[in-house]
Design a protein around this motif. Structure first.
Motif, short mmCIF file in Angstrom:
data_model
loop_
_atom_site.label_atom_id
_atom_site.label_comp_id
_atom_site.label_asym_id
_atom_site.label_seq_id
_atom_site.Cartn_x
_atom_site.Cartn_y
_atom_site.Cartn_z
N TYR A 191 37.48 5.47 3.47
CA TYR A 191 38.10 4.14 3.40
C TYR A 191 38.40 3.64 4.80
O TYR A 191 39.00 4.36 5.61
CB TYR A 191 39.40 4.25 2.58
CG TYR A 191 40.24 3.00 2.52
CD1 TYR A 191 39.68 1.76 2.20
CD2 TYR A 191 41.61 3.07 2.77
CE1 TYR A 191 40.48 0.62 2.14
CE2 TYR A 191 42.42 1.93 2.70
CZ TYR A 191 41.84 0.72 2.39
OH TYR A 191 42.62 -0.41 2.32
N ILE A 192 37.99 2.42 5.08
CA ILE A 192 38.30 1.78 6.37
C ILE A 192 39.11 0.54 6.05
O ILE A 192 38.57 -0.48 5.63
CB ILE A 192 37.03 1.42 7.14
CG1 ILE A 192 36.11 2.64 7.25
CG2 ILE A 192 37.38 0.89 8.53
CD1 ILE A 192 34.74 2.32 7.74
N PRO A 193 40.45 0.61 6.22
CA PRO A 193 41.30 -0.52 5.83
C PRO A 193 41.31 -1.63 6.87
O PRO A 193 40.74 -1.49 7.97
CB PRO A 193 42.69 0.13 5.74
CG PRO A 193 42.63 1.24 6.74
CD PRO A 193 41.21 1.75 6.72
N ASN A 222 44.48 -1.94 12.48
CA ASN A 222 44.30 -0.74 13.30
C ASN A 222 44.72 0.52 12.54
O ASN A 222 45.75 0.55 11.90
CB ASN A 222 45.15 -0.87 14.57
CG ASN A 222 45.21 0.44 15.33
OD1 ASN A 222 44.19 0.95 15.75
ND2 ASN A 222 46.41 0.97 15.50
N THR A 223 43.88 1.56 12.62
CA THR A 223 44.22 2.84 11.98
C THR A 223 44.00 3.99 12.95
O THR A 223 43.71 5.10 12.54
CB THR A 223 43.36 3.06 10.72
OG1 THR A 223 41.96 2.97 11.08
CG2 THR A 223 43.67 2.03 9.66
N PHE A 236 45.26 6.69 15.87
CA PHE A 236 46.47 7.45 16.16
C PHE A 236 46.54 7.81 17.64
O PHE A 236 45.51 7.82 18.34
CB PHE A 236 46.51 8.73 15.32
CG PHE A 236 46.51 8.49 13.84
CD1 PHE A 236 47.69 8.31 13.14
CD2 PHE A 236 45.32 8.44 13.13
CE1 PHE A 236 47.70 8.08 11.78
CE2 PHE A 236 45.31 8.21 11.76
CZ PHE A 236 46.50 8.03 11.09
N ASN A 288 41.05 11.73 17.20
CA ASN A 288 41.07 10.72 16.14
C ASN A 288 39.93 10.93 15.16
O ASN A 288 40.12 10.82 13.95
CB ASN A 288 40.98 9.32 16.75
CG ASN A 288 42.33 8.68 16.94
OD1 ASN A 288 42.86 8.02 16.06
ND2 ASN A 288 42.93 8.92 18.10
N ASN A 298 48.52 2.75 18.90
CA ASN A 298 47.88 1.58 18.29
C ASN A 298 46.56 1.21 18.95
O ASN A 298 46.08 0.08 18.82
CB ASN A 298 48.81 0.36 18.31
CG ASN A 298 50.00 0.55 17.40
OD1 ASN A 298 49.91 1.17 16.35
ND2 ASN A 298 51.15 0.02 17.81
N LYS A 336 37.97 -0.86 18.12
CA LYS A 336 38.80 -0.08 17.19
C LYS A 336 38.15 0.00 15.82
O LYS A 336 38.19 1.04 15.16
CB LYS A 336 40.20 -0.69 17.10
CG LYS A 336 41.06 -0.43 18.33
CD LYS A 336 42.50 -0.87 18.15
CE LYS A 336 42.68 -2.34 18.36
NZ LYS A 336 44.10 -2.74 18.44
N GLN A 337 37.53 -1.10 15.39
CA GLN A 337 36.85 -1.08 14.08
C GLN A 337 35.69 -0.09 14.09
O GLN A 337 35.50 0.68 13.14
CB GLN A 337 36.36 -2.48 13.73
CG GLN A 337 37.46 -3.40 13.26
CD GLN A 337 36.93 -4.73 12.75
OE1 GLN A 337 35.81 -5.13 13.05
NE2 GLN A 337 37.75 -5.44 11.99
N SER A 364 36.95 3.42 13.88
CA SER A 364 37.40 3.73 12.52
C SER A 364 36.21 3.98 11.60
O SER A 364 36.25 4.86 10.73
CB SER A 364 38.24 2.57 11.98
OG SER A 364 39.42 2.40 12.75
#
Length: 597
Positions: free
Chosen positions: A437-439, A442-443, A445, A452, A492, A501-502, A505
């Motif tokens: 799952y990619i919400p 930002n996810t 850490f 990560n 973040n 960042k996407q 992830s």
């Protein structure tokens, strides 16, 4: 009158509630009963030594004043020995106290953390992050301190009270009664203060949780606050919160002071009465100077220990409130955490067959009586397909992904996963291992890029990390970082753009190599060329993978096998945008596409 009030409190459930809270704390008391017992024993020995000091002082004073000159050296040695013994006992008590406190606090916090992580996500969503943090830290610390102090203090105080009472009854029963004359007033004052103390303790706990939520949200959104020049606004809000904290504390102190002044005045009057009576007995020659000193000391111990016993009641109430707030969390519904052989077999078979996802006539709404997000909703996603979900904002696209992950639960209908042609399994927390799952948002850490990525696959080699980064079109910028895979991400992901960042992830999700991939606006910050390359790489890597994409940009849907529209409480099959218009189309408010003029 007194017993009728007790019966009323039992009927109202307050005492029953407090008993339940202390039973819960009793689990930790039993777990560390040996340490708590030893600490209690040390406290009791300290109380006995204190009583012994007072009694030895009588002999010492009598010896010095010439009333009894025998064995003066032995009495002096005993007096010094008792004092030195108290010093060593206090040092040992402090060290054991620290050890027990750390063990119990850590144990409670670990238990809360573990249970919160396993709690049903829908039930947990009613609590703010700051509130959860305060319950896990502030309330847990309060419970641990209470466990450590209540029982040992109760035992020590009762020993002091009992010992002083016995000594005074044997030497001067009248003075014992004078020393206890203020007991009824202390009880009345404590009853008055306890009612208010419970109210203010609850108010303080709630305020502390809200303040932590404010602090957490402020620092988490500091970039936005600065960007909109809201520093002054939030500083003003913080000042108001601090002012409210002062007001609550001062109001609480006002009620405590009223009871304290009354009991202090009574205590002082009783102390003067005891001292005057002892002086009178000395003047009449009934007692020696040493005996008078002992009686005055014992009277002080008797009054002080009685007040301490009374003051333990608010401690028990405060501990119960903190325990109740923790119990409120740990008693929330839990997710099922178990190994399911069928699911593991399904995941293995997915390497050659893939996973089919079926939503069949599902009804869902938030809460017990909320407005339906949709009713009788159905769609299918098969291996090798890219399924698109479109629709106006706030109409259920992200909710659908959360239902697939078992975070929310259908009110009607069912959602299943299966290897095509085999026995289906209803979606739950157990089937979550089939999904990556990619919400939105930002996810990332705090840690390195490699750390990560390895969150989902701790044993992944650097070569596997690089392969996943290449599939997500992220290696092109990671390879240019000063430390490559070992570059610090920072909180973040501050050093990276939204598009970077996407892609990180996405790489992390691909590394997990689960058969179903859910992307929630996960490519919104990418240009169309990079977006298409990422999706093509995902399918090439595993042609059996099922991909479900939530997006607003029409270019994504060019690559979709089917597109479903979520709007007006329904999920319906939508006509895809013609390929030649994909770069110029707009998604309208009702979830349809229109060509841009």
């Amino acid at each position: 009158m007194f017993f009728s009030k007790i019966r009323r409190k039992i009927k109202e459930g307050r005492l029953k509630e407090l008993a339940a809270q202390w039973r819960w704390m009793g689990v930790y008391i039993r777990r560390y009963w040996l340490l708590v017992g030893f600490y209690t024993l040390l406290g009791a020995s300290g109380s006995l030594l204190s009583l012994g000091t007072t009694m030895v002082s009588r002999n010492l004073v009598d010896a010095v004043t010439g009333y009894n000159t025998q064995n003066i050296a032995m009495v002096a040695s005993l007096y010094v020995g008792v004092g030195v013994g108290q010093i060593f006992i206090n040092v040992i008590k402090q060290r054991i106290s620290l050890r027990i406190r750390l063990k119990i606090v850590n144990e409670i916090r670990c238990d809360i953390f573990s249970q919160v992580m396993q709690t049903d996500w829908e039930a947990m969503s009613n609590y703010s992050t700051g509130d959860l943090l305060y319950r896990m830290n502030g309330d847990a610390g309060g419970v641990a301190n209470s466990i450590l102090t209540f029982i040992p203090n109760l035992v020590s105080t009762l020993i002091t009270f009992g010992g002083a009472f016995v000594v005074m009854i044997q030497n001067d029963p009248t003075m014992a009664l004078i020393a206890l004359a203020g007991a009824p007033i202390s009880l009345l004052a404590s009853r008055y203060s306890m009612r208010k103390m419970r109210e203010y303790q609850q108010k303080n706990q709630e305020f502390s949780s809200n303040k932590m939520s404010f602090d957490q949200e402020t620092f988490q959104n500091l970039q936005m606050i600065k960007a909109f020049d809201l520093v002054g606004t939030f500083t003003s809000r913080f000042r108001k919160i601090q002012d409210e904290s002062v007001k609550i504390s001062m109001d609480q102190n006002k009620y405590q002071s009223r009871g304290s002044v009354l009991t202090s005045l009574v205590g002082q009057a009783i102390g003067y009465a005891c001292y005057g009576f002892a002086v009178y007995r000395l003047w009449t020659g009934d007692v020696s100077y040493g005996t008078m000193t002992m009686l005055v000391g014992m009277a002080g111990s008797l009054r002080g220990s009685f007040s301490s016993v009374v003051s333990l009641a608010p401690t028990a109430i405060n501990a119960g409130i903190s325990a109740g707030r923790i119990m409120e969390l740990v008693e929330l519904p839990r997710e099922v955490v178990e190994d399911n052989p069928h699911i593991q077999s399904m995941k293995e078979n997915a390497k050659s067959k893939g996973i089919k996802v079926v939503m069949d006539q599902v009804d869902f709404w938030y809460g017990d009586t909320g407005k339906p997000v949709y009713t009788d909703a159905s769609f299918t996603a098969s291996p090798g397909e890219i399924i698109g979900l479109i629709g106006p904002s706030g109409r259920g696209k992200t909710t659908t992904l959360r239902l697939l992950l078992g975070l929310f639960h259908p009110k009607g209908g069912r959602i299943t996963v299966e290897n095509p042609g085999e026995e289906p399994e209803e979606v739950s927390s157990v089937t979550r291992c089939l999904f990556s799952y990619i919400p939105q948002g930002n996810t990332l850490f705090t840690g390195t890029v490699a750390e990560n990525l390895r969150i989902l696959k701790p044993d992944a080699t650097d070569e596997e990390l690089i392969s996943a980064l290449k599939q997500a079109c992220a290696w092109e910028f990671v390879s240019e970082l000063e430390d490559g895979l070992n570059t610090e991400v920072q909180e973040n992901g501050k050093r990276f753009s939204e598009g970077q960042k996407q892609r990180l992830s996405i790489a992390r999700a691909l590394l997990a190599d689960n058969p179903v991939l859910l992307l929630d606006e996960a490519t919104s910050a990418l240009d169309m060329d990079t977006e298409h390359r990422v999706l093509r790489n995902i399918i090439r890597k595993d042609p059996h993978r099922t991909v479900i994409v939530v997006a607003h940009r029409p270019s994504v849907f060019d690559m979709c096998t089917r597109v479903y529209k979520i709007a007006d409480g329904k999920i319906t099959l939508s006509e895809k945008l013609p390929e030649e218009q994909s770069g110029l189309a707009l998604l309208t408010e009702d979830g349809n596409f229109t060509a841009e003029n």
